[in-house]
Design a protein around this motif. Structure first.
Motif, PDB file in Angstrom:
ATOM      1  N   TRP A  98       0.852  -1.190   0.000  1.00 34.83           N
ATOM      2  CA  TRP A  98       0.000   0.000   0.000  1.00 34.83           C
ATOM      3  C   TRP A  98       0.888   1.240   0.000  1.00 34.83           C
ATOM      4  O   TRP A  98       2.034   1.196   0.446  1.00 34.83           O
ATOM      5  CB  TRP A  98      -0.947   0.009   1.201  1.00 34.83           C
ATOM      6  CG  TRP A  98      -0.283   0.078   2.550  1.00 34.83           C
ATOM      7  CD1 TRP A  98      -0.024   1.195   3.300  1.00 34.83           C
ATOM      8  CD2 TRP A  98       0.214  -1.022   3.316  1.00 34.83           C
ATOM      9  NE1 TRP A  98       0.587   0.859   4.471  1.00 34.83           N
ATOM     10  CE2 TRP A  98       0.750  -0.502   4.513  1.00 34.83           C
ATOM     11  CE3 TRP A  98       0.259  -2.409   3.107  1.00 34.83           C
ATOM     12  CZ2 TRP A  98       1.322  -1.312   5.495  1.00 34.83           C
ATOM     13  CZ3 TRP A  98       0.832  -3.217   4.089  1.00 34.83           C
ATOM     14  CH2 TRP A  98       1.347  -2.658   5.257  1.00 34.83           C
ATOM     15  N   MET A 106      -5.020   9.282  -4.121  1.00 37.00           N
ATOM     16  CA  MET A 106      -5.366   7.913  -4.494  1.00 37.00           C
ATOM     17  C   MET A 106      -4.664   6.933  -3.557  1.00 37.00           C
ATOM     18  O   MET A 106      -3.487   7.083  -3.250  1.00 37.00           O
ATOM     19  CB  MET A 106      -4.967   7.625  -5.944  1.00 37.00           C
ATOM     20  CG  MET A 106      -5.348   6.232  -6.442  1.00 37.00           C
ATOM     21  SD  MET A 106      -5.193   6.082  -8.240  1.00 37.00           S
ATOM     22  CE  MET A 106      -3.441   6.473  -8.462  1.00 37.00           C
ATOM     23  N   SER A 107      -5.411   5.954  -3.115  1.00 37.92           N
ATOM     24  CA  SER A 107      -4.857   4.883  -2.295  1.00 37.92           C
ATOM     25  C   SER A 107      -4.985   3.578  -3.067  1.00 37.92           C
ATOM     26  O   SER A 107      -6.058   3.252  -3.583  1.00 37.92           O
ATOM     27  CB  SER A 107      -5.607   4.789  -0.961  1.00 37.92           C
ATOM     28  OG  SER A 107      -5.139   3.699  -0.202  1.00 37.92           O
ATOM     29  N   VAL A 108      -3.876   2.830  -3.142  1.00 31.94           N
ATOM     30  CA  VAL A 108      -3.858   1.545  -3.843  1.00 31.94           C
ATOM     31  C   VAL A 108      -3.371   0.475  -2.876  1.00 31.94           C
ATOM     32  O   VAL A 108      -2.241   0.547  -2.385  1.00 31.94           O
ATOM     33  CB  VAL A 108      -2.961   1.580  -5.093  1.00 31.94           C
ATOM     34  CG1 VAL A 108      -2.987   0.225  -5.796  1.00 31.94           C
ATOM     35  CG2 VAL A 108      -3.406   2.685  -6.048  1.00 31.94           C
ATOM     36  N   GLU A 110      -2.844  -3.685  -2.469  1.00 33.31           N
ATOM     37  CA  GLU A 110      -2.730  -4.878  -3.311  1.00 33.31           C
ATOM     38  C   GLU A 110      -2.394  -6.102  -2.460  1.00 33.31           C
ATOM     39  O   GLU A 110      -1.656  -6.010  -1.476  1.00 33.31           O
ATOM     40  CB  GLU A 110      -1.626  -4.676  -4.364  1.00 33.31           C
ATOM     41  CG  GLU A 110      -1.433  -5.856  -5.300  1.00 33.31           C
ATOM     42  CD  GLU A 110      -0.285  -5.640  -6.275  1.00 33.31           C
ATOM     43  OE1 GLU A 110      -0.103  -6.486  -7.171  1.00 33.31           O
ATOM     44  OE2 GLU A 110       0.441  -4.631  -6.133  1.00 33.31           O
ATOM     45  N   ALA A 130      -6.554  -6.010  -6.044  1.00 36.00           N
ATOM     46  CA  ALA A 130      -6.215  -4.617  -5.755  1.00 36.00           C
ATOM     47  C   ALA A 130      -7.483  -3.833  -5.456  1.00 36.00           C
ATOM     48  O   ALA A 130      -8.556  -4.108  -6.022  1.00 36.00           O
ATOM     49  CB  ALA A 130      -5.471  -3.987  -6.929  1.00 36.00           C
ATOM     50  N   ILE A 132      -8.641   0.233  -5.164  1.00 31.34           N
ATOM     51  CA  ILE A 132      -8.205   1.576  -5.520  1.00 31.34           C
ATOM     52  C   ILE A 132      -9.284   2.566  -5.111  1.00 31.34           C
ATOM     53  O   ILE A 132     -10.457   2.423  -5.481  1.00 31.34           O
ATOM     54  CB  ILE A 132      -7.942   1.688  -7.031  1.00 31.34           C
ATOM     55  CG1 ILE A 132      -6.872   0.666  -7.426  1.00 31.34           C
ATOM     56  CG2 ILE A 132      -7.519   3.097  -7.422  1.00 31.34           C
ATOM     57  CD1 ILE A 132      -6.772   0.418  -8.911  1.00 31.34           C
ATOM     58  N   SER A 134     -10.148   6.960  -3.845  1.00 32.32           N
ATOM     59  CA  SER A 134      -9.718   8.358  -3.857  1.00 32.32           C
ATOM     60  C   SER A 134     -10.672   9.171  -2.985  1.00 32.32           C
ATOM     61  O   SER A 134     -11.883   8.910  -2.951  1.00 32.32           O
ATOM     62  CB  SER A 134      -9.722   8.912  -5.284  1.00 32.32           C
ATOM     63  OG  SER A 134      -9.477  10.308  -5.283  1.00 32.32           O
ATOM     64  N   GLN A 144     -10.069   7.198  -9.758  1.00 26.31           N
ATOM     65  CA  GLN A 144     -10.081   5.741  -9.579  1.00 26.31           C
ATOM     66  C   GLN A 144      -9.978   5.018 -10.910  1.00 26.31           C
ATOM     67  O   GLN A 144      -9.284   3.987 -11.016  1.00 26.31           O
ATOM     68  CB  GLN A 144     -11.347   5.319  -8.839  1.00 26.31           C
ATOM     69  CG  GLN A 144     -11.368   5.725  -7.375  1.00 26.31           C
ATOM     70  CD  GLN A 144     -12.720   5.474  -6.724  1.00 26.31           C
ATOM     71  OE1 GLN A 144     -13.620   4.881  -7.330  1.00 26.31           O
ATOM     72  NE2 GLN A 144     -12.872   5.937  -5.506  1.00 26.31           N
ATOM     73  N   GLY A 147      -6.435   5.269 -11.899  1.00 26.44           N
ATOM     74  CA  GLY A 147      -5.632   4.376 -11.063  1.00 26.44           C
ATOM     75  C   GLY A 147      -5.780   2.924 -11.468  1.00 26.44           C
ATOM     76  O   GLY A 147      -4.803   2.165 -11.477  1.00 26.44           O
ATOM     77  N   LEU A 148      -6.997   2.521 -11.820  1.00 27.31           N
ATOM     78  CA  LEU A 148      -7.229   1.145 -12.246  1.00 27.31           C
ATOM     79  C   LEU A 148      -6.503   0.845 -13.553  1.00 27.31           C
ATOM     80  O   LEU A 148      -5.869  -0.206 -13.699  1.00 27.31           O
ATOM     81  CB  LEU A 148      -8.732   0.892 -12.398  1.00 27.31           C
ATOM     82  CG  LEU A 148      -9.136  -0.514 -12.867  1.00 27.31           C
ATOM     83  CD1 LEU A 148      -8.657  -1.566 -11.870  1.00 27.31           C
ATOM     84  CD2 LEU A 148     -10.657  -0.594 -13.040  1.00 27.31           C
ATOM     85  N   PHE A 151      -2.849   0.604 -12.828  1.00 24.06           N
ATOM     86  CA  PHE A 151      -2.529  -0.629 -12.114  1.00 24.06           C
ATOM     87  C   PHE A 151      -2.481  -1.813 -13.073  1.00 24.06           C
ATOM     88  O   PHE A 151      -1.578  -2.647 -13.001  1.00 24.06           O
ATOM     89  CB  PHE A 151      -3.556  -0.900 -11.017  1.00 24.06           C
ATOM     90  CG  PHE A 151      -3.259  -2.151 -10.239  1.00 24.06           C
ATOM     91  CD1 PHE A 151      -2.383  -2.133  -9.179  1.00 24.06           C
ATOM     92  CD2 PHE A 151      -3.846  -3.356 -10.594  1.00 24.06           C
ATOM     93  CE1 PHE A 151      -2.083  -3.291  -8.471  1.00 24.06           C
ATOM     94  CE2 PHE A 151      -3.556  -4.527  -9.901  1.00 24.06           C
ATOM     95  CZ  PHE A 151      -2.668  -4.486  -8.830  1.00 24.06           C
TER      96      PHE A 151
END
Length: 210
Positions: A98, A106-108, A110, A130, A132, A134, A144, A147-148, A151
């Motif tokens: 993370w 954004m937070s990811v 996994e 994962a 994702i 925000s 998001q 981010g996707l 990723f």
């Protein structure tokens, strides 16, 4: 709302070989965005599991539309925590990652689980997930989506990087056993842990995932 991603991959190498390659996958030509990696904690538990925590620094290129919204001085690097558990008894490697900064944008998070395949000899099964999210009001959905997409692109590169490490290991004569690779990684971590301990209060124990 959180964007969720999941896929399953069969890797045509033994579990021992995959775990060995995992510790040696950086640097590689497919992960040039990974700038640094440091082990901050490592221990072998009473039930023979290897717990590790690493700190990674990666480049963090923002999309053009986002660069117009955020300060010019915002860091272009992201710090990633990676907790891993090697379970040689059940033959599994579980990895949680993370990001530490830019979490409002954004937070990811996994999770990857590598398991020895029971159905196919000399094959390792990988399940990757994962999440994702925000917290930017009014823009969370496009962030998001971005981010996707990023990723998905990065996980393809990650697999190519792992395959690159596997190819390098296959070229070694003889192939190094997993225990030797883990031992070498542990010894290499000692100097890093000592230097971090002198600069702060000492490495913190990672969460006990089960």
């Amino acid at each position: 709302m959180v964007k969720y991603f999941s896929n399953n991959i069969d890797i045509g190498s033994t579990w021992d070989h995959v775990v060995s390659a995992f510790w040696q996958r950086y640097p590689n030509p497919f992960s040039t965005h990974v700038l640094t990696e440091d082990v901050v904690y490592r221990e072998v538990t009473a039930d023979h599991r290897l717990l590790s925590r690493r700190l990674l620094m990666k480049t963090n290129r923002l999309p053009r539309w986002a660069e117009r919204l955020f300060p010019a001085g915002i860091s272009r690097s992201v710090y990633i925590i990676e907790d891993s558990i090697v379970d040689p008894v059940n033959r599994s490697l579980t990895i949680y990652t993370w990001n530490l900064n830019h979490t409002t944008l954004m937070s990811v998070e996994e999770r990857c689980i590598f398991r020895d395949s029971e159905e196919q000899p000399a094959t390792t099964q990988l399940k990757r997930e994962a999440w994702i999210s925000s917290n930017v009001y009014g823009l969370s959905r496009p962030i998001q989506e971005f981010g996707l997409a990023r990723f998905k692109s990065n996980q393809v590169k990650a697999m190519k990087g792992l395959e690159y490490a596997l190819s390098n290991l296959q070229g070694e004569t003889p192939q190094r056993p997993l225990r030797d690779t883990v031992k070498g990684a542990s010894e290499k971590a000692k100097d890093t842990a000592k230097s971090l301990a002198s600069a702060a209060a000492g490495p913190q124990k990672p969460p006990q995932y089960v």
